[in-house]
Scaffold this motif. Structure first.
Motif, mmCIF file in Angstrom:
data_model
loop_
_atom_site.group_PDB
_atom_site.id
_atom_site.type_symbol
_atom_site.label_atom_id
_atom_site.label_comp_id
_atom_site.label_asym_id
_atom_site.label_seq_id
_atom_site.Cartn_x
_atom_site.Cartn_y
_atom_site.Cartn_z
ATOM 1 N N ILE A 162 0.820 -1.120 -0.027
ATOM 2 C CA ILE A 162 0.097 -0.078 0.169
ATOM 3 C C ILE A 162 0.877 1.104 -0.114
ATOM 4 C CG2 ILE A 162 -1.892 -1.050 1.416
ATOM 5 C CD1 ILE A 162 -0.950 0.392 3.879
ATOM 6 N N PRO A 163 0.213 2.273 -0.373
ATOM 7 C CA PRO A 163 1.350 3.410 -0.346
ATOM 8 C C PRO A 163 1.607 3.903 1.025
ATOM 9 C CG PRO A 163 -0.874 3.829 -1.515
ATOM 10 C CD PRO A 163 -1.058 2.631 -0.745
ATOM 11 N N ASP A 164 2.728 4.629 1.239
ATOM 12 C CA ASP A 164 3.152 4.702 2.358
ATOM 13 C C ASP A 164 2.222 5.794 3.168
ATOM 14 O OD1 ASP A 164 5.496 4.706 4.546
ATOM 15 O OD2 ASP A 164 5.558 6.810 4.181
ATOM 16 N N ASN A 165 1.596 6.718 2.447
ATOM 17 C CA ASN A 165 0.739 7.811 3.040
ATOM 18 C C ASN A 165 -0.343 7.158 3.568
ATOM 19 O OD1 ASN A 165 -0.680 7.534 0.955
ATOM 20 N ND2 ASN A 165 0.097 9.367 0.005
ATOM 21 N N VAL A 193 -6.848 -0.958 -8.579
ATOM 22 C CA VAL A 193 -7.213 0.689 -8.449
ATOM 23 C C VAL A 193 -7.907 0.749 -7.024
ATOM 24 C CG1 VAL A 193 -8.154 2.692 -9.183
ATOM 25 C CG2 VAL A 193 -6.902 1.284 -10.850
ATOM 26 N N THR A 194 -7.698 1.426 -6.195
ATOM 27 C CA THR A 194 -8.145 1.507 -4.958
ATOM 28 C C THR A 194 -8.486 3.054 -4.517
ATOM 29 O OG1 THR A 194 -6.098 1.723 -3.479
ATOM 30 C CG2 THR A 194 -7.369 -0.571 -3.814
ATOM 31 N N ALA A 195 -9.493 3.475 -3.712
ATOM 32 C CA ALA A 195 -9.676 4.553 -3.267
ATOM 33 C C ALA A 195 -10.052 4.833 -1.500
ATOM 34 C CB ALA A 195 -10.761 5.378 -4.008
ATOM 35 N N THR A 218 -5.741 5.351 -5.912
ATOM 36 C CA THR A 218 -4.207 4.910 -6.131
ATOM 37 C C THR A 218 -4.334 3.820 -7.328
ATOM 38 O OG1 THR A 218 -3.886 5.219 -3.792
ATOM 39 C CG2 THR A 218 -2.384 3.627 -4.958
ATOM 40 N N VAL A 219 -3.455 3.881 -8.173
ATOM 41 C CA VAL A 219 -3.175 2.968 -9.343
ATOM 42 C C VAL A 219 -2.066 2.289 -9.100
ATOM 43 C CG1 VAL A 219 -3.140 2.630 -11.739
ATOM 44 C CG2 VAL A 219 -4.411 4.423 -10.854
ATOM 45 N N LEU A 227 1.893 2.743 -8.456
ATOM 46 C CA LEU A 227 2.326 3.575 -9.500
ATOM 47 C C LEU A 227 2.133 5.037 -9.740
ATOM 48 C CD1 LEU A 227 1.482 0.947 -12.316
ATOM 49 C CD2 LEU A 227 3.842 1.234 -11.223
ATOM 50 N N ALA A 228 0.784 5.410 -9.085
ATOM 51 C CA ALA A 228 0.483 6.746 -9.120
ATOM 52 C C ALA A 228 -0.954 6.811 -8.250
ATOM 53 C CB ALA A 228 0.065 7.153 -10.476
ATOM 54 N N GLN A 229 -1.104 8.068 -7.897
ATOM 55 C CA GLN A 229 -1.898 8.452 -7.009
ATOM 56 C C GLN A 229 -2.636 9.981 -7.287
ATOM 57 O OE1 GLN A 229 -1.203 9.263 -2.467
ATOM 58 N NE2 GLN A 229 -2.102 7.173 -2.427
ATOM 59 N N TYR A 230 -4.106 9.848 -7.314
ATOM 60 C CA TYR A 230 -4.681 11.183 -7.640
ATOM 61 C C TYR A 230 -5.591 11.866 -6.557
ATOM 62 C CZ TYR A 230 -2.716 9.177 -11.932
ATOM 63 O OH TYR A 230 -2.035 8.993 -12.886
ATOM 64 N N ALA A 231 -5.934 13.050 -6.597
ATOM 65 C CA ALA A 231 -6.998 13.777 -5.729
ATOM 66 C C ALA A 231 -8.129 13.568 -6.264
ATOM 67 C CB ALA A 231 -6.398 15.159 -5.186
#
Length: 362
Positions: A162-165, A193-195, A218-219, A227-231
């Motif tokens: 999972i993303p560190d944040n 893809v998760t949210a 998050t993708v 790989l990427a994360q979007y608001a």
């Protein structure tokens, strides 16, 4: 894998024109097919059927896969399979066809309150189940959320990074019960893809009646790193609670690839609840292609995901709208319309219902 998927996202971002405004009204080409309300507290193979927070369709068998958010308190954390017709006549009776406990890495059951299942998706490549759980933030307990993979019989296979944040830390990370509610496969199964349901602590306050909030999408590679994360901009709370103000919220409860092969377009279900008023369920079409990648970065002035309203369930003629948390594409109708199937989480409460709702989309 990372370079190929990164190129795929970059190409999509460079070729799709976007708008960041939210449409004020639903698309006119969405209509209600029907709904089915399940008996409260029904028993199946010694388990209480309820808390259904995620749903996916198995076209090979015509079954639906569901996950309960029971935290192993009434029975071990588990999934269900079921059959119910969705056609031009609406939603037919449900027949449960199986239930399987979700197993730990050592093959055991999850102890009570050690896991909080939310979303479940079938891997289009292997048939395995990818499921999310929210972790915990309570007092001194800081347990990270997770994406786990299970065989159809419930056996543990793997856990995705999972993303560190999104890790639970004293002053950052997700809020309690506002974590990995939403997940979907994209790009033919190459991406997962998760949210998060609500804003991370470091991303600002939760939604109110006067202002929205920001979730993160998050993708990641299907078996690899983010790989990427979007608001993702969420709507304000739709009404003030009564009689005591400030007791309401809005969040992302489910996400679904708009097309199985598309890496950038999704349906996003925003689920709101306000004390003394009730629920509001809205589904938006979202496109990440023109958004700023904020993976492991503050939001700052990042360009958010573009979105437009697809449907507000208040507008389709449902007699009741409960705590809808899951959605999946169902079978296509002879008319050529796609079906979108939704399920509600009754929280095992006597004053709530488990409802299956089917919409037709042109």
């Amino acid at each position: 894998m990372r370079s190929k998927i990164g190129l795929l996202l970059a190409l999509a971002a460079s070729t799709v024109a976007l708008t960041t405004s939210t449409a004020a009204q639903a698309e006119p080409n969405v209509r209600l097919l029907g709904e089915r309300v399940l008996p409260h507290g029904m028993d199946f193979h010694g388990t209480t059927v309820g808390g259904l927070s995620g749903i996916d369709y198995l076209p090979a068998t015509g079954e639906y896969l569901l996950i309960s958010d029971d935290r192993s308190e009434r029975a071990p954390a588990r999934s269900y399979t079921a059959r119910f017709p969705v056609d031009a006549n609406g939603v037919g009776p449900m027949t449960l066809t199986g239930t399987r406990p979700l197993r730990t890495a050592d093959g055991g059951f999850y102890p009570p309150k050690s896991v909080d299942p939310e979303e479940i998706r079938v891997d289009p490549w292997t048939g395995d189940y990818f499921w999310t759980q929210e972790g915990e933030r309570a007092g001194d307990v800081l347990a990270d959320p997770a994406v786990r993979v299970a065989r159809p019989d419930g056996a543990f296979v793997a856990e995705l990074p999972i993303p560190d944040n999104e890790r639970m830390r004293p002053d950052s990370g997700p809020r309690r019960n506002a974590v990995l509610e939403a997940a979907t496969f994209a790009a033919g199964g190459a991406l997962f893809v998760t949210a998060v349901e609500g804003p991370l602590l470091q991303d600002g306050p939760e939604a109110t009646v006067t202002s929205g909030a920001v979730s993160r999408i998050t993708v990641q590679a299907r078996s690899g790193p983010p790989l990427a994360q979007y608001a993702y901009p969420m709507e304000p709370v739709f009404a003030e609670s009564r009689p005591e103000p400030g007791r309401g919220g809005n969040g992302v409860a489910s996400i679904l690839a708009a097309d199985p092969l598309d890496p950038t377009k999704f349906l996003v279900l925003e689920r709101a609840f306000v004390d003394g008023v009730g629920n509001k369920i809205r589904v938006y079409e979202a496109d990440i292609a023109g958004a700023t990648n904020v993976l492991d970065a503050p939001l700052g002035n990042a360009r958010p995901v573009a979105k437009r309203l697809l449907v507000d369930l208040d507008d389709v003629g449902l007699p009741d709208i409960d705590n809808i948390e899951g959605m999946t594409w169902g079978p296509r109708l002879p008319s050529g319309e796609r079906t979108l199937v939704l399920v509600s989480d009754d929280n095992f409460a006597e004053n709530q219902i488990t409802q299956i709702v089917a919409l037709a989309l042109r």
